[in-house]
Design an enzyme around this catalytic site. Structure first.
Site, PDB file in Angstrom:
ATOM      1  N   ASP A 485     -47.283  68.911  63.708  1.00 24.26           N
ATOM      2  CA  ASP A 485     -46.808  67.541  63.822  1.00 24.26           C
ATOM      3  C   ASP A 485     -45.999  67.335  65.103  1.00 24.26           C
ATOM      4  O   ASP A 485     -45.496  68.287  65.707  1.00 24.26           O
ATOM      5  CB  ASP A 485     -45.941  67.214  62.590  1.00 24.26           C
ATOM      6  N   ASP A 553     -50.331  57.749  59.011  1.00 27.49           N
ATOM      7  CA  ASP A 553     -49.466  57.842  57.835  1.00 27.49           C
ATOM      8  C   ASP A 553     -49.798  56.733  56.856  1.00 27.49           C
ATOM      9  O   ASP A 553     -49.258  56.692  55.752  1.00 27.49           O
ATOM     10  CB  ASP A 553     -47.992  57.741  58.246  1.00 27.49           C
TER      11      ASP A 553
HETATM   12  C1  GLA Z   1     -44.918  62.680  59.849  1.00 21.94           C
HETATM   13  C2  GLA Z   1     -46.331  62.953  59.374  1.00 21.94           C
HETATM   14  C3  GLA Z   1     -46.373  62.923  57.870  1.00 21.94           C
HETATM   15  C4  GLA Z   1     -45.414  63.948  57.314  1.00 21.94           C
HETATM   16  C5  GLA Z   1     -44.018  63.703  57.859  1.00 21.94           C
HETATM   17  C6  GLA Z   1     -43.096  64.811  57.469  1.00 21.94           C
HETATM   18  O1  GLA Z   1     -44.551  61.372  59.565  1.00 21.94           O
HETATM   19  O2  GLA Z   1     -47.226  62.034  59.928  1.00 21.94           O
HETATM   20  O3  GLA Z   1     -47.678  63.176  57.405  1.00 21.94           O
HETATM   21  O4  GLA Z   1     -45.857  65.230  57.658  1.00 21.94           O
HETATM   22  O5  GLA Z   1     -44.020  63.599  59.269  1.00 21.94           O
HETATM   23  O6  GLA Z   1     -41.817  64.632  57.971  1.00 21.94           O
END
Ligand code: GLA
Length: 795
Positions: A485, A553
């Site tokens: 990420d 997301d």
């Molecule tokens: C980001 C990612 C999510 C999740 C969060 C965790 O927003 O896109 O899928 O992994 O971080 O903090």
């Protein structure tokens, strides 16, 4: 294509050179240019295949000059009026230029002309930047030299025949004793004769990635760029430009994209003389690269395609290219697991017990991989602390990652783990020990994003810190998947180790690529999925190391139709993580049926990201059925040929996917809002064999009876109170089957338009009535029939 197949249609070579004419061919396109007597390169054609011949008819005729144009030293030559492969600077071409370099004489004037060329088997990899892969590719390397200084510009053209893609890039070599200053260097320049084009670009932001915007360009400039430090969710590096009449399925369309994850820019300019110039490359904002004597600067590789089959044709070329030449070899065509991710179910609030209980349920429904998301390390109980640390949080996970991983493995599931390696919280062990690792300008307070700072990946010790910690974890625990990420835009751009601050952002990406290269080569069988708050770094650079990306997301299926549909202009379903999550949805509050959530996710890499214990018995059975069907067909759901459709009255969206042979596939029919007394739905399938016999049948699915409330009286003789106890209980034990339709006919009929059953319109329920309502959907499964001689037509 076999690697020894250097000849293409009618004996045409993939790269043919005669009398200083360069003729590059792919399956359905030709790219032709020539060396002018002045040594400049004139583009003659990019479009439909042409055989090698006398191309005089395609030379630009400059018999009359043009008013105020500036003349090059050759008699009657006006650079401004020519389609060029690369433009000199300061010699009379006043369009946007691919290069801006301060030369040893302090001027910005240079003039690169043809010196030599060479044809190379395969691709030419770069040090530090990703390149497309493919043994059967061919590369044309052209060296141009400045007419005054020993400075060389090297142009690379690599042909990927089956994908209809030609990649391009350049390298600038400084053979002088002085340092050159590069303030702009593009990967490609493409000049075509077009007075008007439509341009399609992707825009958006967090939870609204991939919004496709189509606009008309006439005389003037359009610049599409990202300045956030990464390719960004605001402006994806993929760009289509096309005939203004081009549709999804017809008309000449061109596309460019970059194998790069940092700032990018694409400029399209239509000149007053009807020439279109396209430039694409590293974004020039905050960019300045001092090129010392003897050094070479290499640009990222750009991918170029064209199709006469509309935008779907261009997208399918890009999809083929990504699946066969961009993602790491091991993962090309390799089926991806159905996963369960705990993030939306638990956020930071989990324990080993909770995770194991979830994993057990996931396994019982047929899932194959359990991914433990954010929150497993340091003091990471919220998003204000812990990033940068790799110590497992023993309060949450008393048996550590190894213990947890082994327990999950013992259940018959694979185990995956989330990392956010490029970041640091000020409240972390790493920051306390090495505050200097974070990117910030001396004496200024840095801006934060999601409470975090960006690590300076220009620094080798920072790269090694990440590599070493992740290696140790991947070696210790049984991990077969990593979610990588990166949750903020970059600000306060500054590095203590670069020669000039204009190098920092590109240097960051080079550092990132080194880290990803080392780790993915060290662990080639671990499936890496990149993510950046969802799709904030959805690009071919990331895909070169990590074959899939967390698309957004936002998992609301109705929002996802736009997001996945938008990204599909450039990226195939095999790259898009797509999860079924809870309803009402956590970002949109929209209530959607479970089957629609699945039907949309089935056009990507299926996963589940919800509290499984909230599902009732019947829903579990439904999920189980979904997973079984997906697994049986994932070969083509993930790697098949994907088609978009024009939306119908703004209320119906269709996607279709077919296997490579055009024998099996599925059409998704998604309704946005229900129209009262709707008109007849006609589904016009795409890409089938006209003469082959097919069966098209609705995929069995069930609906939640609660959605019908008091209307259940149409279905059952028993009167049930909406929202009452009986109904609330009944939904645990009964779901209403969707209507099923089955048709057998030749492909031509299905493509002409299948007239499916009417939808519900307030006049009573019947088992053949399609009950969609708002956000309802159905999948129509396509299967070729056995041929008359009894042989199956597909493998
Ligand atoms: C980001 C990612 C999510 C999740 C969060 C965790 O927003 O896109 O899928 O992994 O971080 O903090």
């Amino acid at each position: 294509m076999k690697s020894n197949n250097i000849h293409t249609r009618k004996g045409q070579k993939m790269i043919d050179v005669k009398n200083k004419v360069f003729h590059l061919s792919t399956k359905d396109s030709a790219y032709i240019f020539r060396v002018l007597p002045s040594g400049h390169l004139e583009n003659l054609h990019y479009g439909e295949p042409l055989v090698m011949q006398d191309f005089t008819g395609l030379h630009m005729k400059q018999n009359a000059g043009a008013g105020s144009s500036v003349q090059y030293k050759e008699q009657g030559m006006f650079l401004d009026l020519l389609p060029l492969e690369i433009s000199p600077s300061g010699k009379g071409d006043y369009r946007a230029l691919p290069l801006e370099v301060e030369m040893p004489d302090g001027s910005y004037v240079f003039d690169f002309v043809y010196a030599t060329h060479e044809i190379i088997e395969g691709t030419v990899p770069m040090e530090g930047l990703p390149t497309a892969k493919g043994e059967e590719a061919k590369t044309l390397k052209l060296t141009l030299r400045d007419v005054l200084f020993p400075v060389e510009l090297i142009l690379y053209y690599t042909t990927f025949y089956e994908s209809n893609v030609i990649t391009r890039r350049m390298a600038l070599y400084n053979g002088t004793q002085e340092t050159l200053k590069i303030s702009k260097i593009m990967s490609l320049q493409l000049d075509l004769l077009k007075e008007e084009v439509d341009v399609l670009t992707l825009h958006g932001g967090w939870i609204k990635e991939g919004k496709a915007v189509r606009r008309r360009l006439q005389e003037g400039i359009f610049k599409h760029t990202s300045r956030t430090g990464s390719s960004s969710n605001r402006s994806n590096p993929g760009v289509l430009f096309m005939d203004k009449r081009a549709t999804e399925d017809a008309g000449r369309v061109y596309g460019v994209n970059l194998l790069y994850s940092g700032n990018h820019e694409t400029t399209l300019e239509v000149s007053g003389h009807g020439l279109l110039r396209v430039l694409t490359g590293i974004g020039s904002a905050q960019f300045l690269w001092p090129l010392a004597a003897g050094e070479t600067f290499e640009t990222p590789e750009a991918a170029l395609t064209t199709s006469e089959q509309g935008m779907n044709g261009a997208s399918q070329n890009f999809h083929h290219f990504v699946n066969h030449h961009v993602v790491p070899k091991y993962w090309q065509q390799r089926p991806r697991p159905v996963l369960m991710n705990n993030w939306e179910a638990t956020f930071f609030d989990f324990t080993e017990r909770k995770i194991l209980a979830m994993a057990k349920e996931a396994k019982s429904m047929g899932m194959e991989l359990f991914v433990l998301d954010d929150g497993w390390f340091g003091d990471r109980n919220h998003d204000r602390a812990g990033l940068g640390d790799y110590e497992v949080n023993k309060k949450k996970l008393p048996s550590g990652l190894k213990g947890l991983g082994e327990k999950i493995r013992a259940m018959g599931l694979d185990f995956g783990l989330w990392f956010e390696p490029e970041m640091v919280n000020e409240d972390s062990g790493l920051y306390r020990a090495h505050p200097d690792y974070a990117m910030k300008v001396p004496r200024r307070i840095p801006s934060v994003g999601r409470n975090q700072l960006v690590l300076d990946l220009n620094r080798l010790e920072v790269q090694d810190y990440i590599i070493n910690h992740i290696t140790a974890i991947l070696k210790d625990a049984p991990i077969s998947y990593v979610k990588w990420d990166m949750n903020r835009h970059i600000s306060d751009v500054y590095s203590s180790v670069v020669a000039h601050q204009g190098m920092t952002l590109h240097g960051y990406i080079l550092g990132l690529y080194r880290v990803m290269k080392v780790l993915t080569e060290r662990f080639p069988k671990i499936l890496f999925e990149s993510c950046s708050s969802g799709g904030n770094r959805f690009d071919l650079g990331m895909l070169s190391y990590m074959p899939q990306i967390w698309t957004s997301d936002n998992t609301d299926p109705i929002a996802r139709l736009k997001i996945q549909g938008g990204l599909s202009y450039f990226y195939p379903p095999s790259t898009m993580g797509a999860h079924v999550s809870e309803s009402p949805h956590q970002q949109t509050l929209r209530r959607t049926p479970l089957e629609t959530r699945f039907h949309v996710a089935a056009f990507g890499l299926l996963g589940y990201e919800l509290e499984l214990s909230h599902l009732n018995q019947k829903e579990r059975e439904e999920v189980k059925r979904q997973i079984t069907w997906y697994k049986d067909h994932r070969r083509w759901l993930q790697f098949g040929r994907f088609y978009r459709f024009d939306p119908v009255k703004g209320q119906r969206v269709n996607f279709q996917i077919l296997d490579e042979e055009g024998h099996q596939g599925v059409l998704g029919n998604f309704q946005l809002l229900q129209e009262p007394s709707p008109t007849f739905d006609v589904l016009a399938f795409k890409g089938l064999h006209k003469e082959k016999q097919y069966v098209v049948e609705t995929l069995k699915a069930t609906m939640d009876i609660e959605a019908f409330g008091g209307l259940l009286k149409h279905i059952t003789p028993v009167k049930l109170k909406p929202g009452g106890l009986i109904l609330r209980n009944a939904r645990k034990f009964y779901r209403l089957p969707h209507n099923v339709e089955r048709y057998e006919a030749k492909g031509d009929l299905f493509m002409a338009g299948l007239r499916v059953h009417q939808q519900f319109m307030g006049t009573g329920y019947h088992k053949d009535t399609r009950m969609l309502g708002d956000f309802g959907s159905q999948l129509m499964v396509i299967q070729v029939k056995e041929e008359e001689d009894g042989k199956r037509t597909r493998v």
